[in-house]
Design a protein around this motif. Structure first.
Motif, PDB file in Angstrom:
ATOM      1  N   ASP A   1       5.805  11.796   2.292  1.00 39.50           N
ATOM      2  CA  ASP A   1       5.364  13.091   2.812  1.00 39.50           C
ATOM      3  C   ASP A   1       6.433  14.128   2.480  1.00 39.50           C
ATOM      4  OD1 ASP A   1       3.148  13.935   5.223  1.00 39.50           O
ATOM      5  OD2 ASP A   1       4.811  15.316   4.902  1.00 39.50           O
ATOM      6  N   GLU A   2       5.982  15.361   2.313  1.00 38.47           N
ATOM      7  CA  GLU A   2       6.929  16.453   2.054  1.00 38.47           C
ATOM      8  C   GLU A   2       7.762  16.790   3.275  1.00 38.47           C
ATOM      9  OE1 GLU A   2       6.010  19.896  -0.863  1.00 38.47           O
ATOM     10  OE2 GLU A   2       4.171  19.510   0.256  1.00 38.47           O
ATOM     11  N   ASN A   3       7.193  16.553   4.459  1.00 45.23           N
ATOM     12  CA  ASN A   3       7.820  16.953   5.711  1.00 45.23           C
ATOM     13  C   ASN A   3       8.872  15.927   6.138  1.00 45.23           C
ATOM     14  OD1 ASN A   3       8.319  17.304   8.566  1.00 45.23           O
ATOM     15  ND2 ASN A   3       6.524  18.644   8.626  1.00 45.23           N
TER      16      ASN A   3
ATOM     17  N   VAL B   1       0.840  -1.196   0.000  1.00 41.72           N
ATOM     18  CA  VAL B   1       0.000   0.000   0.000  1.00 41.72           C
ATOM     19  C   VAL B   1       0.872   1.243   0.000  1.00 41.72           C
ATOM     20  CG1 VAL B   1      -1.824   1.268   1.200  1.00 41.72           C
ATOM     21  CG2 VAL B   1      -1.796  -1.240   1.273  1.00 41.72           C
ATOM     22  N   LEU B   2       0.521   2.188  -0.871  1.00 38.28           N
ATOM     23  CA  LEU B   2       1.176   3.497  -0.907  1.00 38.28           C
ATOM     24  C   LEU B   2       0.327   4.462  -0.090  1.00 38.28           C
ATOM     25  CD1 LEU B   2       3.267   5.522  -2.096  1.00 38.28           C
ATOM     26  CD2 LEU B   2       1.685   5.813  -4.027  1.00 38.28           C
ATOM     27  N   VAL B   3       0.912   5.065   0.944  1.00 36.41           N
ATOM     28  CA  VAL B   3       0.203   6.038   1.778  1.00 36.41           C
ATOM     29  C   VAL B   3       0.830   7.410   1.555  1.00 36.41           C
ATOM     30  CG1 VAL B   3      -0.417   6.740   4.117  1.00 36.41           C
ATOM     31  CG2 VAL B   3      -0.405   4.307   3.503  1.00 36.41           C
ATOM     32  N   ILE B   4       0.024   8.360   1.123  1.00 34.75           N
ATOM     33  CA  ILE B   4       0.521   9.697   0.818  1.00 34.75           C
ATOM     34  C   ILE B   4       0.021  10.661   1.879  1.00 34.75           C
ATOM     35  CG2 ILE B   4       0.537  11.559  -0.867  1.00 34.75           C
ATOM     36  CD1 ILE B   4       0.090   9.419  -3.035  1.00 34.75           C
ATOM     37  N   GLY B   5       0.937  11.165   2.684  1.00 35.11           N
ATOM     38  CA  GLY B   5       0.611  12.068   3.780  1.00 35.11           C
ATOM     39  C   GLY B   5       0.758  11.372   5.115  1.00 35.11           C
ATOM     40  N   LEU B   6       1.585  11.945   6.004  1.00 34.56           N
ATOM     41  CA  LEU B   6       1.827  11.336   7.312  1.00 34.56           C
ATOM     42  C   LEU B   6       1.336  12.215   8.451  1.00 34.56           C
ATOM     43  CD1 LEU B   6       5.316   9.648   6.788  1.00 34.56           C
ATOM     44  CD2 LEU B   6       3.169   8.502   7.395  1.00 34.56           C
ATOM     45  N   GLY B   7       0.200  12.883   8.226  1.00 32.27           N
ATOM     46  CA  GLY B   7      -0.483  13.544   9.323  1.00 32.27           C
ATOM     47  C   GLY B   7      -1.115  12.493  10.223  1.00 32.27           C
ATOM     48  N   ARG B   8      -2.025  12.917  11.107  1.00 29.88           N
ATOM     49  CA  ARG B   8      -2.598  11.958  12.059  1.00 29.88           C
ATOM     50  C   ARG B   8      -3.326  10.811  11.368  1.00 29.88           C
ATOM     51  NH1 ARG B   8      -5.759  15.971  16.005  1.00 29.88           N
ATOM     52  NH2 ARG B   8      -6.046  16.991  13.996  1.00 29.88           N
TER      53      ARG B   8
ATOM     54  N   GLY C   1      -3.058   9.741   8.080  1.00 30.92           N
ATOM     55  CA  GLY C   1      -2.148   8.935   7.269  1.00 30.92           C
ATOM     56  C   GLY C   1      -1.218   8.087   8.108  1.00 30.92           C
ATOM     57  N   ALA C   2      -0.690   8.677   9.200  1.00 31.58           N
ATOM     58  CA  ALA C   2       0.223   7.935  10.068  1.00 31.58           C
ATOM     59  C   ALA C   2      -0.506   6.778  10.757  1.00 31.58           C
ATOM     60  CB  ALA C   2       0.835   8.874  11.102  1.00 31.58           C
ATOM     61  N   ALA C   3      -1.742   7.025  11.196  1.00 31.39           N
ATOM     62  CA  ALA C   3      -2.513   5.958  11.839  1.00 31.39           C
ATOM     63  C   ALA C   3      -2.798   4.834  10.853  1.00 31.39           C
ATOM     64  CB  ALA C   3      -3.824   6.526  12.393  1.00 31.39           C
ATOM     65  N   CYS C   4      -3.128   5.203   9.621  1.00 32.00           N
ATOM     66  CA  CYS C   4      -3.403   4.203   8.591  1.00 32.00           C
ATOM     67  C   CYS C   4      -2.146   3.392   8.283  1.00 32.00           C
ATOM     68  CB  CYS C   4      -3.917   4.907   7.340  1.00 32.00           C
ATOM     69  SG  CYS C   4      -4.299   3.797   5.966  1.00 32.00           S
ATOM     70  N   ALA C   5      -1.030   4.077   8.063  1.00 34.22           N
ATOM     71  CA  ALA C   5       0.225   3.399   7.743  1.00 34.22           C
ATOM     72  C   ALA C   5       0.679   2.496   8.887  1.00 34.22           C
ATOM     73  CB  ALA C   5       1.307   4.426   7.417  1.00 34.22           C
ATOM     74  N   GLY C   6       0.547   3.000  10.118  1.00 38.35           N
ATOM     75  CA  GLY C   6       0.962   2.219  11.280  1.00 38.35           C
ATOM     76  C   GLY C   6       0.128   0.964  11.455  1.00 38.35           C
ATOM     77  N   GLU C   7      -1.183   1.073  11.248  1.00 38.69           N
ATOM     78  CA  GLU C   7      -2.057  -0.087  11.400  1.00 38.69           C
ATOM     79  C   GLU C   7      -1.809  -1.102  10.282  1.00 38.69           C
ATOM     80  OE1 GLU C   7      -4.771  -2.465  13.387  1.00 38.69           O
ATOM     81  OE2 GLU C   7      -3.753  -0.627  14.015  1.00 38.69           O
TER      82      GLU C   7
ATOM     83  N   LYS D   1      10.308  10.498  11.581  1.00 37.37           N
ATOM     84  CA  LYS D   1       9.584  10.004  12.755  1.00 37.37           C
ATOM     85  C   LYS D   1       8.992   8.627  12.501  1.00 37.37           C
ATOM     86  CE  LYS D   1       5.562  11.100  15.654  1.00 37.37           C
ATOM     87  NZ  LYS D   1       4.491  12.099  15.937  1.00 37.37           N
ATOM     88  N   TRP D   2       8.494   8.400  11.293  1.00 43.12           N
ATOM     89  CA  TRP D   2       7.816   7.154  10.979  1.00 43.12           C
ATOM     90  C   TRP D   2       8.708   6.138  10.264  1.00 43.12           C
ATOM     91  CZ3 TRP D   2       3.278   5.510  12.787  1.00 43.12           C
ATOM     92  CH2 TRP D   2       2.481   6.462  13.446  1.00 43.12           C
ATOM     93  N   SER D   3       9.974   6.463  10.088  1.00 45.78           N
ATOM     94  CA  SER D   3      10.859   5.586   9.316  1.00 45.78           C
ATOM     95  C   SER D   3      11.076   4.222   9.953  1.00 45.78           C
ATOM     96  CB  SER D   3      12.217   6.276   9.093  1.00 45.78           C
ATOM     97  OG  SER D   3      12.858   6.513  10.341  1.00 45.78           O
ATOM     98  N   ASP D   4      10.965   4.153  11.275  1.00 43.47           N
ATOM     99  CA  ASP D   4      11.161   2.862  11.942  1.00 43.47           C
ATOM    100  C   ASP D   4       9.838   2.217  12.340  1.00 43.47           C
ATOM    101  OD1 ASP D   4      10.511   4.694  13.881  1.00 43.47           O
ATOM    102  OD2 ASP D   4      12.004   3.997  15.348  1.00 43.47           O
ATOM    103  N   ARG D   5       8.720   2.777  11.867  1.00 35.97           N
ATOM    104  CA  ARG D   5       7.405   2.241  12.248  1.00 35.97           C
ATOM    105  C   ARG D   5       6.655   1.637  11.065  1.00 35.97           C
ATOM    106  NH1 ARG D   5       5.088   6.885  16.424  1.00 35.97           N
ATOM    107  NH2 ARG D   5       7.126   7.741  16.987  1.00 35.97           N
ATOM    108  N   VAL D   6       7.038   1.988   9.859  1.00 36.48           N
ATOM    109  CA  VAL D   6       6.431   1.384   8.667  1.00 36.48           C
ATOM    110  C   VAL D   6       7.551   0.872   7.769  1.00 36.48           C
ATOM    111  CG1 VAL D   6       4.385   2.862   8.768  1.00 36.48           C
ATOM    112  CG2 VAL D   6       6.338   3.568   7.391  1.00 36.48           C
TER     113      VAL D   6
END
Length: 223
Positions: free
Chosen positions: A38-40, A11-18, A20-26, A46-51
């Protein structure tokens, strides 16, 4: 017509706000391979070691999407709904790249209509859906509530008194109130499917299904 994809497709997730991050993490917890963009840079790190994979990039640029291989994904989630223009452009880019299934977050009905017209297969309204769910829960009648697009509802609640101590077929739940008890949970035991002769006790929880209005009426009965 929505193209069927494998249940374990990356799955490609675009955007790591609340959202997007919750979706990617789950998805990662479900052992799905995820590429989040994400552009940021701070969010990416922050999420590099979680997904599975994270990358910094501007998904509004179709060339940037090509470089990360977006065209090879079968499923994409556009989680930048608060940036309406960006979400529409990103969705259009994914359509141009022929991604079969595109899920896009919308912040309003008009925003959702635009996303659907551009080519999103599934439009999500997380704020609206959360608000509706909370409204039902704060009434105190239900412990959990899910409503689907066709007004079909699943709800978790304590059973009304009249169905306790007798078989479900004898209580007449379905014929009198047009709802179906689909599951029962007794203390310390897992949920089990309800059958015609299932007897619900004072200590049980039940899962019921039906239309929104029928579920509301059933939930208001004496407990």
């Amino acid at each position: 017509m929505v193209e069927m994809v494998r249940g374990d497709a990356p799955v490609l997730v675009i955007g790591l706000g609340r959202f997007g991050a919750a979706c990617a993490g789950e998805l990662d917890r479900l052992d799905r391979e995820v590429l989040a963009i994400d552009e940021n840079l701070e969010l990416v790190q922050k999420w590099s070691d979680r997904v599975t994979h994270t990358v910094q990039g501007d998904a509004r640029n179709i060339d940037a999407l090509r470089q990360i291989g977006a065209q090879d994904f079968q499923v994409a989630v556009v989680a930048v709904g608060s940036l309406i223009e960006a979400s529409v452009l990103i969705t259009a880019n994914l359509v141009d790249l022929k991604v079969p299934q595109i899920w896009a977050k919308a912040v309003s009905q008009s925003h959702g209509k635009i996303l659907a017209r551009v080519g999103a297969n599934h439009v999500i309204y997380p704020e609206r859906e959360a608000g509706e769910r909370v409204a039902h829960l704060v009434s105190g009648r239900m412990l959990d509530f899910i409503r689907f697009d066709d007004d079909f509802v699943l709800a978790k609640m304590y059973p009304p008194k009249f169905i306790r101590g007798i078989g479900l077929n004898e209580s007449g739940v379905r014929t009198k109130y047009k709802v179906t008890v689909v599951g029962v949970k007794s203390p310390g035991k897992p949920f089990r499917y309800a059958e015609a002769d299932t007897v619900v006790t004072n200590h049980d929880l039940i899962i019921v299904s039906g239309t929104n209005s029928d579920i509301e009426r059933f939930a208001s009965l004496d407990r």
